[in-house]
Design a protein around this motif. Structure first.
Motif, PDB file in Angstrom:
ATOM      1  N   GLN A 261      39.542  51.787  38.595  1.00 46.76           N
ATOM      2  CA  GLN A 261      40.963  51.469  38.706  1.00 46.76           C
ATOM      3  C   GLN A 261      41.855  52.686  38.418  1.00 46.76           C
ATOM      4  OE1 GLN A 261      42.232  48.654  39.850  1.00 46.76           O
ATOM      5  NE2 GLN A 261      40.169  47.808  40.141  1.00 46.76           N
ATOM      6  N   ASN A 262      41.333  53.880  38.698  1.00 46.09           N
ATOM      7  CA  ASN A 262      42.104  55.126  38.556  1.00 46.09           C
ATOM      8  C   ASN A 262      42.613  55.365  37.133  1.00 46.09           C
ATOM      9  OD1 ASN A 262      41.795  55.675  41.313  1.00 46.09           O
ATOM     10  ND2 ASN A 262      43.622  54.473  41.833  1.00 46.09           N
ATOM     11  N   CYS A 263      41.826  54.973  36.152  1.00 50.46           N
ATOM     12  CA  CYS A 263      42.179  55.227  34.750  1.00 50.46           C
ATOM     13  C   CYS A 263      41.245  56.270  34.138  1.00 50.46           C
ATOM     14  CB  CYS A 263      42.127  53.933  33.939  1.00 50.46           C
ATOM     15  SG  CYS A 263      43.335  52.706  34.448  1.00 50.46           S
ATOM     16  N   GLY A 264      40.633  57.078  34.995  1.00 44.56           N
ATOM     17  CA  GLY A 264      39.712  58.087  34.488  1.00 44.56           C
ATOM     18  C   GLY A 264      40.382  59.091  33.569  1.00 44.56           C
ATOM     19  N   HIS A 265      41.675  59.402  33.820  1.00 47.23           N
ATOM     20  CA  HIS A 265      42.364  60.375  32.955  1.00 47.23           C
ATOM     21  C   HIS A 265      42.533  59.835  31.543  1.00 47.23           C
ATOM     22  CE1 HIS A 265      45.526  57.693  34.398  1.00 47.23           C
ATOM     23  NE2 HIS A 265      46.314  58.136  33.437  1.00 47.23           N
ATOM     24  N   LEU A 266      42.659  58.487  31.397  1.00 47.63           N
ATOM     25  CA  LEU A 266      42.746  57.902  30.059  1.00 47.63           C
ATOM     26  C   LEU A 266      41.417  58.042  29.328  1.00 47.63           C
ATOM     27  CD1 LEU A 266      44.693  54.604  30.877  1.00 47.63           C
ATOM     28  CD2 LEU A 266      45.627  56.791  30.126  1.00 47.63           C
ATOM     29  N   VAL A 267      40.325  57.727  30.018  1.00 48.27           N
ATOM     30  CA  VAL A 267      39.000  57.864  29.412  1.00 48.27           C
ATOM     31  C   VAL A 267      38.737  59.315  29.033  1.00 48.27           C
ATOM     32  CG1 VAL A 267      36.528  57.561  29.800  1.00 48.27           C
ATOM     33  CG2 VAL A 267      38.148  55.870  30.701  1.00 48.27           C
ATOM     34  N   ARG A 268      39.101  60.236  29.929  1.00 46.38           N
ATOM     35  CA  ARG A 268      38.909  61.666  29.652  1.00 46.38           C
ATOM     36  C   ARG A 268      39.641  62.081  28.386  1.00 46.38           C
ATOM     37  NH1 ARG A 268      42.570  64.609  33.389  1.00 46.38           N
ATOM     38  NH2 ARG A 268      44.011  63.961  31.715  1.00 46.38           N
ATOM     39  N   ASP A 269      40.918  61.687  28.274  1.00 49.74           N
ATOM     40  CA  ASP A 269      41.712  62.108  27.109  1.00 49.74           C
ATOM     41  C   ASP A 269      41.204  61.479  25.827  1.00 49.74           C
ATOM     42  OD1 ASP A 269      43.227  63.583  28.815  1.00 49.74           O
ATOM     43  OD2 ASP A 269      44.922  62.211  28.880  1.00 49.74           O
ATOM     44  N   TRP A 270      40.760  60.231  25.877  1.00 50.61           N
ATOM     45  CA  TRP A 270      40.223  59.598  24.669  1.00 50.61           C
ATOM     46  C   TRP A 270      38.925  60.272  24.228  1.00 50.61           C
ATOM     47  CZ3 TRP A 270      41.567  54.434  27.337  1.00 50.61           C
ATOM     48  CH2 TRP A 270      42.818  53.984  26.914  1.00 50.61           C
ATOM     49  N   ILE A 271      38.074  60.595  25.186  1.00 50.07           N
ATOM     50  CA  ILE A 271      36.821  61.290  24.844  1.00 50.07           C
ATOM     51  C   ILE A 271      37.130  62.662  24.245  1.00 50.07           C
ATOM     52  CG2 ILE A 271      34.762  62.373  25.813  1.00 50.07           C
ATOM     53  CD1 ILE A 271      34.568  60.064  27.784  1.00 50.07           C
ATOM     54  N   VAL A 284      28.679  59.930  20.582  1.00 43.46           N
ATOM     55  CA  VAL A 284      28.928  58.696  21.327  1.00 43.46           C
ATOM     56  C   VAL A 284      30.351  58.241  21.021  1.00 43.46           C
ATOM     57  CG1 VAL A 284      28.166  56.347  21.790  1.00 43.46           C
ATOM     58  CG2 VAL A 284      26.501  58.091  21.115  1.00 43.46           C
ATOM     59  N   PRO A 285      31.281  58.373  21.968  1.00 49.83           N
ATOM     60  CA  PRO A 285      32.679  58.000  21.687  1.00 49.83           C
ATOM     61  C   PRO A 285      32.825  56.513  21.371  1.00 49.83           C
ATOM     62  CG  PRO A 285      32.508  59.328  23.686  1.00 49.83           C
ATOM     63  CD  PRO A 285      31.118  58.930  23.315  1.00 49.83           C
ATOM     64  N   LYS A 286      33.732  56.199  20.455  1.00 46.04           N
ATOM     65  CA  LYS A 286      34.002  54.806  20.100  1.00 46.04           C
ATOM     66  C   LYS A 286      35.218  54.275  20.860  1.00 46.04           C
ATOM     67  CE  LYS A 286      31.945  54.925  15.470  1.00 46.04           C
ATOM     68  NZ  LYS A 286      31.297  56.217  15.611  1.00 46.04           N
ATOM     69  N   ILE A 287      36.260  55.074  20.996  1.00 48.59           N
ATOM     70  CA  ILE A 287      37.504  54.726  21.696  1.00 48.59           C
ATOM     71  C   ILE A 287      38.016  53.364  21.241  1.00 48.59           C
ATOM     72  CG2 ILE A 287      38.659  54.611  23.921  1.00 48.59           C
ATOM     73  CD1 ILE A 287      36.549  56.278  25.132  1.00 48.59           C
ATOM     74  N   PRO A 288      38.545  53.270  20.027  1.00 49.20           N
ATOM     75  CA  PRO A 288      39.058  51.979  19.534  1.00 49.20           C
ATOM     76  C   PRO A 288      40.289  51.501  20.293  1.00 49.20           C
ATOM     77  CG  PRO A 288      39.613  53.768  18.020  1.00 49.20           C
ATOM     78  CD  PRO A 288      38.693  54.345  19.046  1.00 49.20           C
ATOM     79  N   GLU A 289      40.904  52.359  21.100  1.00 53.07           N
ATOM     80  CA  GLU A 289      42.081  51.942  21.867  1.00 53.07           C
ATOM     81  C   GLU A 289      41.734  50.928  22.956  1.00 53.07           C
ATOM     82  OE1 GLU A 289      42.788  56.137  20.360  1.00 53.07           O
ATOM     83  OE2 GLU A 289      41.150  55.021  21.298  1.00 53.07           O
ATOM     84  N   VAL A 290      40.440  50.788  23.253  1.00 50.59           N
ATOM     85  CA  VAL A 290      39.981  49.881  24.314  1.00 50.59           C
ATOM     86  C   VAL A 290      39.295  48.675  23.689  1.00 50.59           C
ATOM     87  CG1 VAL A 290      38.483  49.640  26.332  1.00 50.59           C
ATOM     88  CG2 VAL A 290      39.704  51.790  25.931  1.00 50.59           C
TER      89      VAL A 290
END
Length: 563
Positions: A261-271, A284-290
């Motif tokens: 869904q074109n949200c790759g830039h969000l995943v990239r920045d969180w990582i 191993v990223p946790k990314i609590p924002e998701v």
């Protein structure tokens, strides 16, 4: 439970692709060198061999002879001389940037004395990553990320050779990512290469960021253990932490829905954010924002469909998403896209503070006001606090929202500074009066002490010594010599110690050394000069002679005169 496959023998020891040529095409190994050394050549004009400098260019491979040039080097420098570049009309030494006298290319100058490590060669390392499909008998093919270390070695003769070493490898299995290493970290940050793959039991991100990635076809993923990882979409979003992403996808497969869904830039920045913070060394990223319990992208981000469409349409960043969710979760009505533009004018930290410390009814008005004033929330909050302490009416709009916030804030600061200065001045005045009274109370004692100690005054060998006459003289002595003798005023007046001044007979009024004397034991407690410096040989000799004279004096009993 299936036995863990040993991939050490399944992985190639050398790459099949021309990764050296690829790395050079991408801009790696572009530094050229001019390697020089001392040499002697025969000069037919002088009929003898003369000293010169032999310079070899790694760009054109030409060797030329240049004039030796002495330069200012440290005593034990590895390059104790340089050479004269006739093209640039300058003397160069090891480490300087210059141009080759033969081909004109930009190059770095290196003396052979600097080439002592790794077989006496210049060594440069670069890393190229390769994605491959690894067949496994009886099971699905694995996706493998191979990271090769390319080592460029330049000899003292300017010859270049290439080495390719296994560095790291990552095999994506059905439930985890397996790590293989081709190097060992050393103390001090260096590493040792051992030329083969060694499989590790625990996963840890030793890959960090991708340097160069060989072109690959995403269709290669079909039928492998990473068939749905959408690694190509992550790379398209300029993601460089490939291993962290694969580890995240292996643990949280729903992440692929965000990339679709074109949200790759969000995943990239969180990582990237987690990697840079160092909060999780496992990699191993946790990314609590998701919200990983959800599968739909909108719900994963805590948005409804309308909000999610706006996020995609306006290309929100992770900071934009955080700003929006802070305002919305606080119960504020956020009109998109107008209010989002306003939210972007403030930092997330300040938005959070405003929502915690400020009435929510004024949030948007405050944000618009700060945007117009080009000011920060802390400045407005500080202004309101000082205005309230001063009894100002903050219900008045002109007071609460001054036309120039920075000027009003500075005015409040200046008023407080003026008040503090007046209070300090008053305290200094009171303290000065108290000290004056204390000095007046000690004045008679100083006069009496001077009379008692005057018998120790003497002059010899160009120096004189005399007791302190009054407290003002003691204060002046401390200021002139920058020491703390003024603190001894009370002890001197009460007879607990005795302060003497040493002067040059040629300058009897100029402070030179200050001596503290113990009358009872007839010893010098301390004798200090300018800024508490120690005694010179001259003063030491004078002090010793004076002490011998004082100790040889007959005891004289000083009786107080009757009134």
């Amino acid at each position: 439970m299936a036995e863990q496959i040993n991939y050490e023998r399944l992985l190639p020891k050398l790459p099949e692709e021309d990764i050296v040529g690829f790395a050079r095409e991408q801009g790696a190994f572009r530094t050229n060198y001019l390697i020089y050394r001392h040499d002697k050549v025969y000069n037919p004009m002088q009929f003898q061999r003369v000293e010169t400098v032999r310079v070899t260019c790694t760009c054109c491979g030409t060797t030329c002879y240049m004039d030796k040039h002495p330069v200012n080097c440290p005593q034990y420098a590895r390059a104790p001389f340089g050479w004269w570049n006739s093209d640039t009309k300058e003397a160069v030494i090891s480490g300087d940037q210059t141009v080759c006298p033969c081909c004109g290319c930009a190059a770095k100058t290196v003396h052979i004395g600097e080439m002592r490590s790794y077989n006496g060669e210049i060594v440069e390392d670069e890393w190229v990553s390769v994605l491959k499909r690894l067949p496994v008998e009886g099971e699905r093919d694995r996706l493998v990320l191979l990271d090769w270390c390319i080592r460029r070695c330049i000899s003292k003769d300017g010859q270049t050779r290439w080495e390719i070493w296994p560095f790291t490898a990552w095999v994506v299995e059905e439930k985890k990512v397996v790590r293989l290493m081709g190097f060992l970290k050393n103390i001090g940050g260096s590493f040792s290469l051992f030329g083969e793959w060694k499989q590790r039991k625990q996963f840890r991100d030793d890959y960090d960021q991708m340097r160069y990635l060989m072109p690959w076809d995403p269709a290669m993923l079909e039928g492998t253990t990473a068939e749905n990882c959408k690694l190509d979409l992550y790379i398209k979003a300029e993601g460089k932490r490939l291993v962290r992403y694969l580890a995240l996808w292996r643990r949280r497969p729903a992440v692929e829905n965000l990339l679709v869904q074109n949200c790759g830039h969000l995943v990239r920045d969180w990582i990237d954010k987690e990697a840079q913070s160092g909060s999780d060394r496992s990699g191993v990223p946790k990314i609590p924002e998701v919200n990983w319990k959800e599968k739909r992208p909108a719900r994963m981000l805590g948005l409804n469909m309308e909000e999610f469409q706006r996020l995609r349409q306006d290309d929100w960043s992770t900071a934009d998403l955080d700003r929006y969710r802070l305002a919305r979760d606080a119960g504020l009505t956020v009109r998109l896209p107008t209010d989002m533009e306003l939210l972007r004018t403030a930092e997330i930290y300040n938005i959070n503070r405003m929502l915690e410390e400020h009435p929510k009814a004024e949030f948007w008005r405050t944000l618009r006001y700060l945007n117009r004033q080009k000011a920060d929330w802390s400045a407005l909050r500080d202004y309101w606090r000082m205005a309230e302490q001063d009894g100002m009416d903050l219900t008045d709009n002109l007071v609460r929202w001054p036309r120039n916030l920075n000027a009003a804030h500075q005015r409040q600061i200046n008023e407080r500074q003026a008040i503090r200065e007046r209070e300090n001045a008053e305290q200094e005045r009171i303290l000065a009066l108290r000290r004056a009274k204390e000095r007046e109370a000690r004045r008679e004692s100083f006069v009496q002490r001077t009379a008692e100690l005057e018998r120790y005054a003497c002059e010899m060998d160009g120096l004189l010594i005399r007791p302190c006459a009054d407290e003002n003289e003691l204060i002046a002595e401390g200021k002139a010599l920058h020491h703390c003798v003024a603190n001894y005023a009370q002890d001197h007046a009460e007879g607990k110690t005795a302060i003497f001044f040493i002067r040059k007979t040629s300058a009897p009024d100029e402070p030179f050394y200050t001596l503290e004397f113990d009358e009872k034991s007839k010893v010098v407690r301390q004798n200090r000069g300018l800024r508490n410096c120690d005694r010179t040989e001259e003063v030491v000799a004078f002090e010793a002679a004076w002490l011998d004279w004082v100790r040889s004096m007959k005891r004289v009993k000083v009786c107080a005169k009757s009134a």
